[in-house]
Design a protein around this motif. Structure first.
Motif, PDB file in Angstrom:
ATOM      1  N   ALA A  31      -2.829   4.831 -11.848  1.00 22.78           N
ATOM      2  CA  ALA A  31      -2.865   5.147 -13.273  1.00 22.78           C
ATOM      3  C   ALA A  31      -3.638   4.091 -14.049  1.00 22.78           C
ATOM      4  CB  ALA A  31      -1.440   5.267 -13.813  1.00 22.78           C
ATOM      5  N   ALA A  32      -3.429   2.823 -13.702  1.00 25.03           N
ATOM      6  CA  ALA A  32      -4.138   1.742 -14.392  1.00 25.03           C
ATOM      7  C   ALA A  32      -5.632   1.795 -14.098  1.00 25.03           C
ATOM      8  CB  ALA A  32      -3.562   0.394 -13.966  1.00 25.03           C
ATOM      9  N   ALA A  33      -5.996   2.091 -12.851  1.00 15.58           N
ATOM     10  CA  ALA A  33      -7.411   2.161 -12.491  1.00 15.58           C
ATOM     11  C   ALA A  33      -8.100   3.319 -13.202  1.00 15.58           C
ATOM     12  CB  ALA A  33      -7.556   2.299 -10.973  1.00 15.58           C
ATOM     13  N   VAL A  34      -7.429   4.457 -13.277  1.00 15.68           N
ATOM     14  CA  VAL A  34      -7.998   5.615 -13.972  1.00 15.68           C
ATOM     15  C   VAL A  34      -8.164   5.306 -15.454  1.00 15.68           C
ATOM     16  CG1 VAL A  34      -7.582   8.006 -14.653  1.00 15.68           C
ATOM     17  CG2 VAL A  34      -7.149   7.295 -12.294  1.00 15.68           C
ATOM     18  N   ALA A  35      -7.140   4.723 -16.060  1.00 15.30           N
ATOM     19  CA  ALA A  35      -7.206   4.397 -17.482  1.00 15.30           C
ATOM     20  C   ALA A  35      -8.282   3.364 -17.771  1.00 15.30           C
ATOM     21  CB  ALA A  35      -5.845   3.880 -17.961  1.00 15.30           C
ATOM     22  N   GLY A  36      -8.489   2.427 -16.829  1.00 19.56           N
ATOM     23  CA  GLY A  36      -9.472   1.370 -17.030  1.00 19.56           C
ATOM     24  C   GLY A  36     -10.868   1.709 -16.575  1.00 19.56           C
ATOM     25  N   GLY A  37     -11.047   2.896 -15.993  1.00 24.26           N
ATOM     26  CA  GLY A  37     -12.371   3.318 -15.549  1.00 24.26           C
ATOM     27  C   GLY A  37     -12.834   2.700 -14.246  1.00 24.26           C
ATOM     28  N   SER A  38     -11.916   2.084 -13.492  1.00 22.45           N
ATOM     29  CA  SER A  38     -12.314   1.447 -12.238  1.00 22.45           C
ATOM     30  C   SER A  38     -11.941   2.260 -11.004  1.00 22.45           C
ATOM     31  CB  SER A  38     -11.675   0.054 -12.138  1.00 22.45           C
ATOM     32  OG  SER A  38     -10.256   0.150 -12.107  1.00 22.45           O
ATOM     33  N   ALA A  39     -11.315   3.405 -11.192  1.00 22.03           N
ATOM     34  CA  ALA A  39     -10.917   4.236 -10.055  1.00 22.03           C
ATOM     35  C   ALA A  39     -12.132   4.936  -9.454  1.00 22.03           C
ATOM     36  CB  ALA A  39      -9.893   5.281 -10.492  1.00 22.03           C
ATOM     37  N   ALA A  98       5.635   3.400  -3.234  1.00 21.20           N
ATOM     38  CA  ALA A  98       5.150   4.659  -3.808  1.00 21.20           C
ATOM     39  C   ALA A  98       4.994   4.542  -5.322  1.00 21.20           C
ATOM     40  CB  ALA A  98       6.109   5.792  -3.456  1.00 21.20           C
ATOM     41  N   VAL A  99       5.965   3.920  -5.967  1.00 19.92           N
ATOM     42  CA  VAL A  99       5.876   3.718  -7.416  1.00 19.92           C
ATOM     43  C   VAL A  99       4.717   2.778  -7.748  1.00 19.92           C
ATOM     44  CG1 VAL A  99       7.064   2.753  -9.420  1.00 19.92           C
ATOM     45  CG2 VAL A  99       8.314   4.207  -7.796  1.00 19.92           C
ATOM     46  N   ARG A 100       4.618   1.704  -6.991  1.00 18.95           N
ATOM     47  CA  ARG A 100       3.540   0.730  -7.224  1.00 18.95           C
ATOM     48  C   ARG A 100       2.167   1.384  -7.048  1.00 18.95           C
ATOM     49  NH1 ARG A 100       0.735  -2.072  -3.465  1.00 18.95           N
ATOM     50  NH2 ARG A 100      -0.367  -3.966  -4.128  1.00 18.95           N
ATOM     51  N   ALA A 101       2.003   2.215  -6.028  1.00 17.51           N
ATOM     52  CA  ALA A 101       0.721   2.887  -5.805  1.00 17.51           C
ATOM     53  C   ALA A 101       0.346   3.745  -6.996  1.00 17.51           C
ATOM     54  CB  ALA A 101       0.788   3.735  -4.534  1.00 17.51           C
ATOM     55  N   ALA A 102       1.324   4.489  -7.525  1.00 20.07           N
ATOM     56  CA  ALA A 102       1.051   5.335  -8.683  1.00 20.07           C
ATOM     57  C   ALA A 102       0.691   4.494  -9.903  1.00 20.07           C
ATOM     58  CB  ALA A 102       2.264   6.218  -8.983  1.00 20.07           C
ATOM     59  N   GLU A 103       1.380   3.382 -10.083  1.00 16.90           N
ATOM     60  CA  GLU A 103       1.079   2.510 -11.220  1.00 16.90           C
ATOM     61  C   GLU A 103      -0.344   1.956 -11.130  1.00 16.90           C
ATOM     62  OE1 GLU A 103       5.638   0.848 -12.035  1.00 16.90           O
ATOM     63  OE2 GLU A 103       4.235  -0.300 -10.790  1.00 16.90           O
ATOM     64  N   LEU A 104      -0.745   1.559  -9.925  1.00 18.46           N
ATOM     65  CA  LEU A 104      -2.103   1.023  -9.746  1.00 18.46           C
ATOM     66  C   LEU A 104      -3.156   2.105  -9.958  1.00 18.46           C
ATOM     67  CD1 LEU A 104      -1.520  -1.285  -6.641  1.00 18.46           C
ATOM     68  CD2 LEU A 104      -2.015  -2.016  -8.981  1.00 18.46           C
ATOM     69  N   PRO A 162      -3.921   1.046   3.899  1.00 19.69           N
ATOM     70  CA  PRO A 162      -2.452   1.062   3.976  1.00 19.69           C
ATOM     71  C   PRO A 162      -1.826   0.760   2.619  1.00 19.69           C
ATOM     72  CG  PRO A 162      -3.385  -0.144   5.828  1.00 19.69           C
ATOM     73  CD  PRO A 162      -4.520   0.142   4.897  1.00 19.69           C
ATOM     74  N   ALA A 163      -0.730   1.419   2.332  1.00 18.68           N
ATOM     75  CA  ALA A 163      -0.118   1.299   1.011  1.00 18.68           C
ATOM     76  C   ALA A 163       0.236  -0.141   0.665  1.00 18.68           C
ATOM     77  CB  ALA A 163       1.129   2.181   0.941  1.00 18.68           C
ATOM     78  N   ASP A 164       0.656  -0.929   1.661  1.00 14.88           N
ATOM     79  CA  ASP A 164       1.036  -2.302   1.363  1.00 14.88           C
ATOM     80  C   ASP A 164      -0.174  -3.207   1.164  1.00 14.88           C
ATOM     81  OD1 ASP A 164       0.438  -1.935   4.041  1.00 14.88           O
ATOM     82  OD2 ASP A 164       1.673  -3.607   4.702  1.00 14.88           O
ATOM     83  N   ALA A 165      -1.368  -2.732   1.556  1.00 14.08           N
ATOM     84  CA  ALA A 165      -2.593  -3.521   1.371  1.00 14.08           C
ATOM     85  C   ALA A 165      -3.372  -3.094   0.136  1.00 14.08           C
ATOM     86  CB  ALA A 165      -3.486  -3.395   2.609  1.00 14.08           C
ATOM     87  N   PHE A 166      -3.016  -1.966  -0.452  1.00 18.60           N
ATOM     88  CA  PHE A 166      -3.733  -1.471  -1.624  1.00 18.60           C
ATOM     89  C   PHE A 166      -3.428  -2.344  -2.831  1.00 18.60           C
ATOM     90  CE2 PHE A 166      -3.869   1.545  -5.311  1.00 18.60           C
ATOM     91  CZ  PHE A 166      -5.255   1.680  -5.340  1.00 18.60           C
ATOM     92  N   ALA A 167      -4.474  -2.700  -3.564  1.00 26.16           N
ATOM     93  CA  ALA A 167      -4.320  -3.573  -4.729  1.00 26.16           C
ATOM     94  C   ALA A 167      -5.227  -3.099  -5.845  1.00 26.16           C
ATOM     95  CB  ALA A 167      -4.648  -5.019  -4.350  1.00 26.16           C
ATOM     96  N   ALA A 168      -5.063  -3.701  -7.006  1.00 31.02           N
ATOM     97  CA  ALA A 168      -5.865  -3.307  -8.164  1.00 31.02           C
ATOM     98  C   ALA A 168      -7.348  -3.514  -7.929  1.00 31.02           C
ATOM     99  CB  ALA A 168      -5.403  -4.088  -9.399  1.00 31.02           C
TER     100      ALA A 168
END
Length: 430
Positions: free
Chosen positions: A145-153, A137-143, A56-62
């Protein structure tokens, strides 16, 4: 007796087909050739994840992926810390195969516990105030993008929006717009981006999403066709339309080459068919019928299939965990045997049996598949006479095992004498 006139000379100097007749055949079938190439391009190539994890979007975290991996490992170590314990849990032989599977499962949970993750703004999220879902929705995209940039996605990641039915259409479109726009602003769309359209009932809803994505691509300066999407098959109308035709085939056509997958929704579809909750399952006859229609509709189109999920969570006592694990393991094995190579996992404790089922499926078939493929390539015969289509399937089977980590390139190379490039050519991957 009158002589039959021919307009050409055959290969032996006798009667044959005329040049005009051959040209007429080519002209007649040229549109058919083009249509076949357009509609049935074959395997799209590349890796297909073995599962999709819904959060769920509200449970998704870094740290969601890392947390799922840690929880899955803790469950495995608590309830099946040794190969013998895992064998008892699954009801399979405690042998060398299982020992290797156990080792690989642990390594997978440490290295890449999630192959495909979907941030859910639909059933798992529900209806929220617009300001709240906008921010999510904005927060999900930010997380992401950060995961992809950091190699953790994970290799594949994206969102499931609300459907395009009237009551929630504007909300779903707004969430998709915010998510994609934020990703672009933060560095671009990741290669493994996946979008999921749920509860599709009419092909026109698919066309509507195509038009939205075309508009977004033009505005963002993206290449045409950059954005694809999965279609969730959760309604009876998606399988059989009011005119008696297979609606899912029309949906693939309506996607205009953008459809990447068909995902079966176990519980919505079962409920729509009137199946009692206690009997809603991936192996119910209504599920088998729906997936068989999906499978035939998607065959050759490059659109991949995914089975659904079980809602039985491996939790509680060891006996309870083992019972849930055996159910999940057997359902995954059943799906794989029916050529549904992907499924949904709803809880971290499902990951050990997802990978145990997948890895045992590919490891136990490595030697027989390699032998059959080698015999086919060497024209050596044997106790099974295979055809080119089977050689494609054998190569695809070995590639899937490689993609998920069930087998290693060195093992496959030693067993077949083939490298990955040759296997992909045999499998017809684009």
């Amino acid at each position: 007796m009158s002589r039959v006139e021919t307009g050409g000379t055959g290969p032996t100097g006798g009667a044959g087909f005329s040049a005009a007749a051959r040209a007429a055949v080519d002209a007649l079938l040229a549109p058919v050739d083009a249509d076949l190439a357009r509609r049935y391009p074959g395997d799209p190539g590349g890796r297909q994840p073995v599962h999709t994890v819904y959060v769920p979007a509200d449970a998704f975290a870094a740290d969601t992926v890392r947390t799922w991996g840690r929880q899955a490992l803790e469950t495995l170590d608590t309830h099946a810390g040794t190969p013998a314990e895992l064998a008892r849990a699954l009801g399979v032989p405690d042998d060398a195969l299982l020992a290797e599977v156990h080792r690989r499962v642990r390594a997978k949970l440490e290295r890449e516990p999630v192959e495909d993750l979907r941030i859910d703004f639909e059933d798992g999220y529900g209806l929220r105030p617009d300001t709240e879902e906008d921010a999510a929705a904005v927060r999900a995209a930010e997380l992401v993008a950060a995961a992809v940039a950091g190699g953790s996605a994970p290799p594949y990641i994206g969102i499931r929006t609300k459907c395009l039915e009237a009551a929630v259409r504007d909300r779903g479109i707004r969430t998709l717009e915010l998510f994609l726009g934020t990703l672009l602003a933060l560095g671009g769309l990741p290669d493994g981006l996946v979008l999921t359209l749920p509860k599709v009932t009419y092909a026109e809803q698919v066309t509507a999403l195509v038009r939205l994505l075309e508009d977004f691509e033009r505005a963002a300066g993206l290449p045409a066709g950059r954005l694809g999407f999965e279609i969730q098959i959760e309604t009876t109308q998606a399988i059989l339309g009011p005119d008696g035709r297979a609606t899912v085939a029309r949906m693939i056509e309506a996607a205009e080459g953008r459809a990447t997958g068909l995902h079966y929704g176990t519980f919505d579809y079962s409920a729509a068919c009137g199946v009692a909750p206690a009997h809603q399952s991936m192996d119910h006859p209504v599920a088998d019928h729906a997936k068989a229609v999906m499978q035939v509709a998607a065959a050759g189109t490059g659109v991949r299939l995914s089975d659904g999920s079980t809602n039985v969570v491996p939790a509680g006592t060891t006996a309870q965990v083992h019972a849930a694990w055996r159910l999940h393991h057997d359902l995954v094995r059943r799906s794989l045997a029916r050529a549904y190579h992907q499924g949904w996992d709803m809880h971290p404790a499902h990951l050990p049996t997802r990978y145990a089922a997948v890895y045992s499926f590919y490891r136990e078939g490595l030697a027989p598949a390699a032998a059959r493929l080698s015999a086919y390539l060497g024209k050596a015969g044997g106790d099974v006479m295979d055809e080119p289509a089977t050689a494609r399937a054998l190569s695809g089977y070995l590639l899937r095992g490689l993609d998920c980590g069930a087998v290693d390139p060195a093992e496959v190379g030693e067993a077949t004498g083939l490298d990955r490039a040759r296997l992909e050519a045999l499998a017809g991957r684009r």
